[in-house]
Structure formats: structure tokens, C-alpha cells
Design an enzyme around this catalytic site. Sequence first.
Site, PDB file in Angstrom:
ATOM      1  N   ARG A 146       0.857  -1.177   0.000  1.00 50.90           N
ATOM      2  CA  ARG A 146       0.000   0.000   0.000  1.00 50.90           C
ATOM      3  C   ARG A 146       0.898   1.233   0.000  1.00 50.90           C
ATOM      4  NH1 ARG A 146      -2.285  -3.474   3.956  1.00 50.90           N
ATOM      5  NH2 ARG A 146      -4.406  -4.179   3.443  1.00 50.90           N
ATOM      6  N   LYS A 170      -2.469  -2.489   7.865  1.00 51.10           N
ATOM      7  CA  LYS A 170      -3.648  -1.953   8.539  1.00 51.10           C
ATOM      8  C   LYS A 170      -3.820  -2.581   9.918  1.00 51.10           C
ATOM      9  CE  LYS A 170      -6.446  -0.541   4.599  1.00 51.10           C
ATOM     10  NZ  LYS A 170      -7.765  -0.628   3.940  1.00 51.10           N
TER      11      LYS A 170
END
Length: 306
Positions: A146, A170
Site C-alpha cells: 500500500r 492496517k
Amino acid sequence: MAKASAAIEEFLAMLAAERGAAANTLAAYRRDLEGAEALAGDLATARRPALSRLGSAWSDLAPATVARKASALRQFYGFLVDEGLREDDPSSALPRPTMRRPLPKTLSHKEVERLFEQAEREAETSRPLPVRLLALIELLYGSGLRATELVSLPVAAVPRDAPFLTVTGKGGVARMVPVSGRAREALQSWMGLRGSDSPYLFPSRKAHITRVRLFQMLKELAVRADLNPDKVSPHVLRHAFATHLLEGGADLRVLQTLLGHADISTTQIYTHVDAARLVALVNERHPLSARAAGKRSTLAEKRTED
């Protein structure tokens, strides 16, 4: 805990940087979030009971509209948790109308090759910025990181000899991500030119380069590579990584691990990309398909004899 207005601005900046969201898209997110705030109160501090009331307020809206508004809020709360602005995610209280998920945007193999060929030509000058850019896109496409994970990578995440990165994704969940030989070479070249005592692999004057700057660099590279810049972003390169791995035969569970998805259902959206190959594989390799092909061949021979 951050005030909602500031958090919304940070969230919109992330959408622009990671996903290449257009001005109209950002305006729609803003309307949805500010509209929800008018109903539920301060979004940064809102709890599940407040969010559950939104379902009733949206009861007269079309399912697609409800899904869009709920999606905006889920992404917003995911962002807050990701950035450490909030510990819990209350979005489970939001309605979930049944909707088909949009297919992820991606790049073809040829488009990726053109992007890399341009970056490699520029990196041959051995100037720091082109060398850094090559290292960045090698990790985006080669490891599927990401944008947030990439720009915030610490130097300590890159071991000298092991072909893996330690990435914190995350929710603060760490995972091991393989690094290709190409990416290791690009990283070594960048480390030789980096010249900084910063703990970050890709430092800036204040901390590390931002998602917005990464987004801008990719757009600029796309233009120089004669590609449509609207098609290129950190998010799209991550999708290309997943799509092309699946096309190459990667297992969906392996892909889930590489992407850092908590739920396999998130990864399953990529199965659309290889439908034609899967159909061809069944037609060519399944025992009954081979048997049927043999029967067709025999019938054809009989017709020829007749």
C-alpha cells in the site's frame, strides 16, 4: 482524538494520493461524510448507536446510494484506525445493502513494462531522484505494498541478506513480504545514494515522503512513458501486482497474505481477472473435457469416411 473536520481533510488527501480520486469523487466523499456528521454528530468520536441511526435516516434512499454512503464511512473509519487517530471501528453498525463490488482498475503487462522501461532509463543516470523512483515502483508492483506502507518504510525493515521486508499494515498487523531480485538491486542502488540519517527508507525534510508526493511522481512518470496518467497511481500498481500474480497461477490464500487482507472476501475480487484463463484451463485439462474432445474427433473421422 482528531476533530472530524481535520480527519475528513486527511482522509480526502489519502484518497487523492493512494487512489487518484478525481475532484468530483472527493467532493462526493466530502458530501457523504459531512451529511453523516449532520445526522450522527462528530464522526471522529461517534459510537455504534449513533451510526446505527443512519440506517433509519437513509431508509428512503436507493440501495446504491446507501451503499455508497456506508462505504465512505467504512473507509473513513478504516483510515482513522490505520493512522492511529482512533482505536475502535464503529462502522459495523452501518447498513449493508447487497451490491456488486466494482472491479479494481489495473494496468496491462505492456503498460507496466513501458512504465518500468522509462524509470530504468532515467535511473541509468545514477541521479538520486530517478534511482529513488525506480526503487519505489519496484516495491509497489513487485511486492504489492500500500502507498502508506511504502512511504513509511523504516530502513530497519530492509534486511541486508534476507529477501523479505517486514511491513506494518492496517491495524498495526505486521507481515513478511518477499522482495524480488530486481527490487533488491534497486534498493541497494538507492541506499548507496540516499545520504541521510533518517530512520525512514524514503526520507523527506520532515519525516518521509508523503502519499501525495508518491502519487504525483507516478503521474509524472506515466506522462514521460507516454501512458495515460489517469490510469496510473500507487493503488493501481498494487492492483496490477495482484492481478498479474493471479494470472500467473498464484493461490488466492497466498495472495491474501501478500496483500495483507484480513478477509479472503476482499481478495476474491481479483478472481474476475483470470476468468478466460480459468475457462481455457478447464477445457484443456479437465479429464471429461479431454474425453469429450476425443469423442468429437472420432465423430469427425466417421463423417469423413462417410
